[in-house]
Write a protein that holds these residues in place. Structure first.
Motif, short mmCIF file in Angstrom:
data_model
loop_
_atom_site.label_atom_id
_atom_site.label_comp_id
_atom_site.label_asym_id
_atom_site.label_seq_id
_atom_site.Cartn_x
_atom_site.Cartn_y
_atom_site.Cartn_z
N VAL A 256 -10.68 15.33 -70.27
CA VAL A 256 -10.47 16.65 -69.68
C VAL A 256 -9.48 17.42 -70.54
O VAL A 256 -8.81 16.86 -71.42
CB VAL A 256 -9.96 16.55 -68.23
CG1 VAL A 256 -11.02 15.94 -67.33
CG2 VAL A 256 -8.66 15.74 -68.17
N ALA A 257 -9.35 18.72 -70.28
CA ALA A 257 -8.60 19.62 -71.16
C ALA A 257 -7.13 19.22 -71.31
O ALA A 257 -6.53 19.51 -72.35
CB ALA A 257 -8.70 21.05 -70.63
N LYS B 67 -4.01 10.77 -80.51
CA LYS B 67 -3.78 12.11 -79.98
C LYS B 67 -5.02 12.99 -80.14
O LYS B 67 -5.92 12.69 -80.91
CB LYS B 67 -2.60 12.76 -80.73
CG LYS B 67 -1.27 12.03 -80.57
CD LYS B 67 -0.19 12.61 -81.46
CE LYS B 67 0.32 13.92 -80.94
NZ LYS B 67 1.19 13.77 -79.75
N GLY B 68 -5.04 14.08 -79.38
CA GLY B 68 -6.02 15.13 -79.62
C GLY B 68 -7.09 15.32 -78.58
O GLY B 68 -7.75 16.36 -78.55
N GLY B 69 -7.33 14.34 -77.72
CA GLY B 69 -8.40 14.49 -76.74
C GLY B 69 -9.77 14.26 -77.36
O GLY B 69 -9.94 14.33 -78.58
N SER B 70 -10.76 14.00 -76.52
CA SER B 70 -12.10 13.69 -77.03
C SER B 70 -13.18 14.34 -76.18
O SER B 70 -12.89 15.03 -75.19
CB SER B 70 -12.31 12.16 -77.03
OG SER B 70 -12.57 11.70 -75.70
N MET C 112 -9.62 27.63 -72.49
CA MET C 112 -10.48 26.81 -73.34
C MET C 112 -11.62 27.63 -73.95
O MET C 112 -12.40 27.12 -74.74
CB MET C 112 -11.06 25.64 -72.56
CG MET C 112 -10.03 24.79 -71.84
SD MET C 112 -8.72 24.19 -72.94
CE MET C 112 -9.68 23.17 -74.04
N ARG C 113 -11.72 28.88 -73.57
CA ARG C 113 -12.75 29.77 -74.11
C ARG C 113 -12.14 30.79 -75.05
O ARG C 113 -10.98 31.19 -74.89
CB ARG C 113 -13.49 30.48 -72.96
CG ARG C 113 -14.27 29.55 -72.04
CD ARG C 113 -14.99 30.36 -70.97
NE ARG C 113 -15.67 29.50 -70.02
CZ ARG C 113 -16.92 29.06 -70.16
NH1 ARG C 113 -17.62 29.40 -71.24
NH2 ARG C 113 -17.48 28.30 -69.25
N ASP C 114 -12.94 31.25 -76.00
CA ASP C 114 -12.49 32.27 -76.96
C ASP C 114 -12.26 33.59 -76.23
O ASP C 114 -13.15 34.10 -75.56
CB ASP C 114 -13.56 32.42 -78.05
CG ASP C 114 -13.08 33.31 -79.20
OD1 ASP C 114 -12.02 33.94 -79.07
OD2 ASP C 114 -13.80 33.36 -80.22
#
Length: 426
Positions: A392-393, A385-388, A277-279
């Motif tokens: 959670v991830a 869809k897509g999460g908010s 989840m991090r670059d």
């Protein structure tokens, strides 16, 4: 020597033949030059030879150079992809099994629809529609209210306070989102056409002859400014909610993984490369969160001074880097409505070209027995869809899917619009 002359004549003949080939004509090329053909391609029919645009004859738009890209839209080149969940199905729903489908090219909003866009919509419908419709278009701001949380300020401030202008609109149902798409289509087309049905204002002329002349001129202006036809090319196709397949295809943005000869370097769990989840790659952004989501129980943003995603609730629609199609926040911030009706077995009953579930064909609602509370599924269950910001991830992966009633709204669901790409070869 005669053989040499014969070869030379054949060569000259081939050149002459090639120079007489007709101009190629495409839908978006407009009128051809006609310099290399006996028929001026574009100014006359290549099927009948009858000239276009003669008085009383068949009229063809001369200046069409392709579909105009509507405001906020990004072109999404279509293609083949593997639709479905690419990670472990931890909930055991098995409702999005992998399958190969193709999606035609289309356009999609580069951002979620923001509060400022919805306020513009409310302003327009309050002027032009009934009070009843205006009230039906109001988002449900009480979605922020929680008896065990002090979210009360968002109830009054989130939609209208200028500080939230570019935050995604929430509290909008699937039906309200569809109504917005219809209004936006009309508003954009009117703007592109320079307005229509407008009569110039001025001083009233004196005398019957002058008044009659002015009335005739006004009628001519109104006719000239009437709504353009589809054939004119000045009217865009309809804005609408994306299909689930379109949304998932656009979110994965696998165009960024393509190598030579259609080979893909990797699949994607999220709208970016890698399982994190991090670059991982940016020099200045390495280690920064790539989306707005809930990191864990009670952790919506990290600690002050070093917030991990910079947003405790929603955040502005242009936050974070876009994916390889140029789309912002296809994971996190807010979930997004798609057009499809929810069915757990849609992956079985699918068309492999532009799939959609628009009704209960092959999978009737009475099989789910919502009436007796044995299921939540019926013909009003719509996919999002897509999460908010509150998820959670796991839910940020494009292959995950959930559903809710089309009349419902929450503080975690927004939307963006899509549009067909008409006449593209790709």
């Amino acid at each position: 020597m005669n053989k040499i002359k014969l070869v030379a004549l054949v060569f000259v003949g081939l050149i002459g033949f090639s120079s007489c080939k007709k101009d190629k004509l495409g839908s978006a090329l407009g009128f051809g030059s006609g310099k290399t053909s006996s028929v001026n391609i574009g100014s006359a029919s290549t099927a009948t030879g009858i000239a276009y645009n003669q008085k009383g004859g068949f009229q063809v738009e001369k200046k069409f150079s392709g579909q105009t890209t509507g405001p906020n839209l990004v072109f999404i080149e279509g293609g083949r992809f593997t639709m479905g969940t690419v990670e472990e199905d931890v909930l055991g729903t098995h409702d999005n099994i992998e399958r190969t489908v193709s999606v035609q090219s289309f356009y999609m909003d580069e951002t979620e629809i923001a509060n400022i866009h919805w306020l513009e919509y409310l302003y327009a419908v309050q002027k032009d529609s009934t009070q009843e419709f205006y009230e039906s278009a109001l988002p449900d701001t009480t979605v922020w209210r929680n008896d065990l949380a002090f979210n009360d300020p968002y109830v009054e401030q989130y939609l209208r306070f200028p500080g939230f202008r570019m935050y995604p609109v929430v509290g909008v149902s699937w039906k309200q989102a569809n109504d917005y798409c219809k209004w936006r289509t009309a508003a954009v087309n009117k703007q592109l056409a320079g307005g229509y049905n407008q009569v110039a204002e001025g001083k009233a002329p004196k005398g019957k002859k002058a008044q009659a002349k002015a009335a005739a001129a006004a009628t001519q202006r109104t006719v000239a400014q009437s709504k353009p036809t589809i054939e004119s090319g000045k009217v865009l196709p309809s804005y609408r909610l994306p299909t689930e397949a379109e949304w998932e295809y656009a979110a994965k943005a696998l165009i960024g993984t393509i190598q030579e000869d259609e080979n893909q370097s990797n699949q994607r769990i999220y709208p970016w490369d890698g399982p994190y989840m991090r670059d991982q790659f940016g020099k200045k952004t390495k280690g920064k969160m790539l989306a707005n989501f809930k990191r864990g129980r009670g952790d919506y943003a990290g600690v002050a001074g070093k917030s991990n995603d910079g947003a405790i609730i929603t955040t502005e629609v242009y936050s974070y880097a876009p994916n390889d199609f140029g789309l912002y926040q296809m994971a996190g911030n807010v979930n997004e409505w798609v057009y499809d009706l929810y069915r757990p077995l849609s992956f079985q009953d699918f068309n492999d070209l532009n799939p959609i579930r628009r009704n209960d064909y092959l999978d009737k609602s009475n099989l789910y027995d919502k009436k007796n509370n044995n299921s939540l599924i019926d013909n009003k269950s719509r996919v999002y869809k897509g999460g908010s910001w509150a998820d959670v991830a796991y839910w940020l992966a494009p292959g995950t899917r959930r559903f809710i009633d089309e009349d419902s709204s929450t503080s975690t669901i927004g939307f963006r619009c899509a549009m067909i790409s008409a006449g593209r070869l790709k």
